[in-house]
Design a protein around this motif. Sequence first.
Motif, PDB file in Angstrom:
ATOM      1  N   MET B   1     -52.671  23.743  38.187  1.00  0.00           N
ATOM      2  CA  MET B   1     -52.603  22.293  37.917  1.00  0.00           C
ATOM      3  C   MET B   1     -53.476  21.539  38.914  1.00  0.00           C
ATOM      4  N   THR B   2     -54.452  20.847  38.417  1.00  0.00           N
ATOM      5  CA  THR B   2     -55.345  20.095  39.298  1.00  0.00           C
ATOM      6  C   THR B   2     -54.851  18.655  39.420  1.00  0.00           C
ATOM      7  N   ALA B   3     -55.308  17.993  40.463  1.00  0.00           N
ATOM      8  CA  ALA B   3     -54.960  16.588  40.634  1.00  0.00           C
ATOM      9  C   ALA B   3     -55.531  15.791  39.470  1.00  0.00           C
ATOM     10  N   THR B   4     -54.771  14.801  39.007  1.00  0.00           N
ATOM     11  CA  THR B   4     -55.247  14.043  37.854  1.00  0.00           C
ATOM     12  C   THR B   4     -55.821  12.697  38.291  1.00  0.00           C
ATOM     13  N   HIS B   5     -56.833  12.293  37.539  1.00  0.00           N
ATOM     14  CA  HIS B   5     -57.513  11.035  37.847  1.00  0.00           C
ATOM     15  C   HIS B   5     -57.597  10.208  36.589  1.00  0.00           C
ATOM     16  N   SER B   6     -57.713   8.908  36.761  1.00  0.00           N
ATOM     17  CA  SER B   6     -58.004   8.072  35.609  1.00  0.00           C
ATOM     18  C   SER B   6     -59.513   7.958  35.463  1.00  0.00           C
ATOM     19  N   LEU B   7     -59.928   7.623  34.251  1.00  0.00           N
ATOM     20  CA  LEU B   7     -61.356   7.437  33.976  1.00  0.00           C
ATOM     21  C   LEU B   7     -61.573   5.939  33.764  1.00  0.00           C
ATOM     22  N   ARG B   8     -62.507   5.377  34.518  1.00  0.00           N
ATOM     23  CA  ARG B   8     -62.694   3.924  34.465  1.00  0.00           C
ATOM     24  C   ARG B   8     -64.148   3.598  34.164  1.00  0.00           C
ATOM     25  N   LEU B   9     -64.355   2.834  33.079  1.00  0.00           N
ATOM     26  CA  LEU B   9     -65.698   2.369  32.730  1.00  0.00           C
ATOM     27  C   LEU B   9     -65.824   0.935  33.235  1.00  0.00           C
ATOM     28  N   ALA B  10     -66.780   0.682  34.109  1.00  0.00           N
ATOM     29  CA  ALA B  10     -66.936  -0.651  34.675  1.00  0.00           C
ATOM     30  C   ALA B  10     -68.247  -1.261  34.210  1.00  0.00           C
ATOM     31  N   ARG B  11     -68.143  -2.224  33.287  1.00  0.00           N
ATOM     32  CA  ARG B  11     -69.310  -2.956  32.771  1.00  0.00           C
ATOM     33  C   ARG B  11     -70.412  -2.006  32.324  1.00  0.00           C
ATOM     34  N   LEU B  12     -70.007  -0.969  31.609  1.00  0.00           N
ATOM     35  CA  LEU B  12     -70.970   0.020  31.140  1.00  0.00           C
ATOM     36  C   LEU B  12     -71.720  -0.533  29.930  1.00  0.00           C
ATOM     37  N   ALA B  13     -73.037  -0.488  29.967  1.00  0.00           N
ATOM     38  CA  ALA B  13     -73.822  -0.978  28.832  1.00  0.00           C
ATOM     39  C   ALA B  13     -74.927   0.014  28.529  1.00  0.00           C
ATOM     40  N   VAL B  14     -75.061   0.330  27.237  1.00  0.00           N
ATOM     41  CA  VAL B  14     -76.118   1.239  26.810  1.00  0.00           C
ATOM     42  C   VAL B  14     -76.632   0.783  25.457  1.00  0.00           C
ATOM     43  N   GLY B  15     -77.946   0.720  25.320  1.00  0.00           N
ATOM     44  CA  GLY B  15     -78.559   0.320  24.057  1.00  0.00           C
ATOM     45  C   GLY B  15     -78.106  -1.063  23.619  1.00  0.00           C
ATOM     46  N   GLU B  16     -77.713  -1.181  22.335  1.00  0.00           N
ATOM     47  CA  GLU B  16     -77.336  -2.469  21.753  1.00  0.00           C
ATOM     48  C   GLU B  16     -75.946  -2.903  22.197  1.00  0.00           C
ATOM     49  N   LEU B  17     -75.164  -1.938  22.623  1.00  0.00           N
ATOM     50  CA  LEU B  17     -73.754  -2.188  22.900  1.00  0.00           C
ATOM     51  C   LEU B  17     -73.591  -3.093  24.121  1.00  0.00           C
ATOM     52  N   ALA B  18     -72.719  -4.113  23.975  1.00  0.00           N
ATOM     53  CA  ALA B  18     -72.459  -5.013  25.105  1.00  0.00           C
ATOM     54  C   ALA B  18     -71.635  -4.274  26.167  1.00  0.00           C
TER      55      ALA B  18
END
Lengths: 267, 204
Positions: B1-18
């Motif tokens: 069992m490994t330590a668990t982490h949350s995944l956080r997207l901070a103001r991620l922008a790619v291509g057309e997507l805001a």
Amino acid sequence: MGVIELAWWQLALAALMVVVLAGCTAVARLGMGKSLLIAAARTVIQLTLVGLVLEALFAAERLVWVALMALGMLLIAGREVMARQKRRLLGGWAFGIGTLAMFLSSFTVTVLTLTVIIGPEPWYRPQYAIPLLGMMLGNTMTGVALALDRLTDTAWRQRAVIENRLMLGQRWQEAVGDIRREAMRSGLMPMINAMAAAGVVSLPGMMTGQILAGSPPALAVKYQILVMFTITLGTGFGTLAAVAAGSRRLFDRRERLRLDRLAPPKG
Amino acid sequence: MTATHSLRLARLAVGELAEVSLIIAPGEVHCISGPSGSGKSRLLRAVADLEPHSGEVWLGDIAQASLPAHVWRGRVMLVPAESQWWEDSVGEHMTQDALTDLETLGFSPEVLGWQVSRLSSGEKQRLALLRAISRAPSALLLDEPTANLDEVTTRRIEAWLQSIIREHGWPVIWVAHDPGQIQRVADRHWRIEASGLVEVTRWA
């Protein structure tokens, strides 16, 4: 023993046969007639000009002129490498990588061969330096062009595979490893084949020339072996450098495959 | 069992997507849906750092940019909709850890000796999931993981994925089309629209 004189009208006979060949491919709609004729015309013009240049160069025997000639040959070879790629790297990288790879390998090996092995006096004596460099560059150019073309074209075709390997956490070197091996192989194969077939299937051009000019075959053979080895060294190291630099350029600092750095194929 | 982490997207922008900002807690599944061409796959590729993008992604307190890219991708594992295979046999793509889950997915161990060219698209898809998961990631990005599967197999894969996601506490982004599947697996559901991600509430 002198060489039998060759007149222009005798060459014209050979040229006529090339025209006939071009005509045949045109009739059969194989679409090679035009490029065949253009290449043949280039051979005549380029070799005639280089003959004049060599006459002057041999008469002068100055290091500056030899170096300038070598530089000119290198730049033209670099342009040729770039032109032979279907999807070349943009932003001057195709020319830069090809030229630098050929410079590093061909020039180093030629200078080493001249100073350490053959030892003409002076070491840059154009009768030795220019033909040797010419053979080196010609073959290295083929190797580098084939390898870079294979590298970029295969990376383009197999981008999904490369990216899937990246997704699984592989380093870029690992993800593109098979393609690099293939590119290296296609760059070196012509030279390996030439060495394997030398003297059995084909009589190498330089040796033939020396024998025609009256050298004893044993000496011609020694020169041919030397030239084959130096060409292999030049092609090998040149291809190695080009594949290393070219494959690195396919990825950015975050190890992403950047096919937007390749030019779309023409026509 | 490994330590668990949350995944956080901070103001991620790619291509057309805001810009997209999102926090996925350990063991949580966030489904993303939207019309094709809306940028779902590109968003996942940006999270895995396969495409140039702006903004930052965090796994726990580790920033994407602070890790070498291949280490990041080994932790935040993207499984594409169409998997690729480069060696001749299945086994050459697998790690040792893949063996334990083979049977849960309906394979016998002989599958490792199979030629890749023999696999159906459904088999490839299941084996690609297994291949990714056996590399012990810390977060999963799934791009339509059941697109080529029949109804029965889909249910089985969903159940298997949900159990290992919970067991390992992985934060998961799951791109899906089927509303039924989203109902079954999603803790939260987002739709991609021109302005970015819009949350779809269950009762809407």
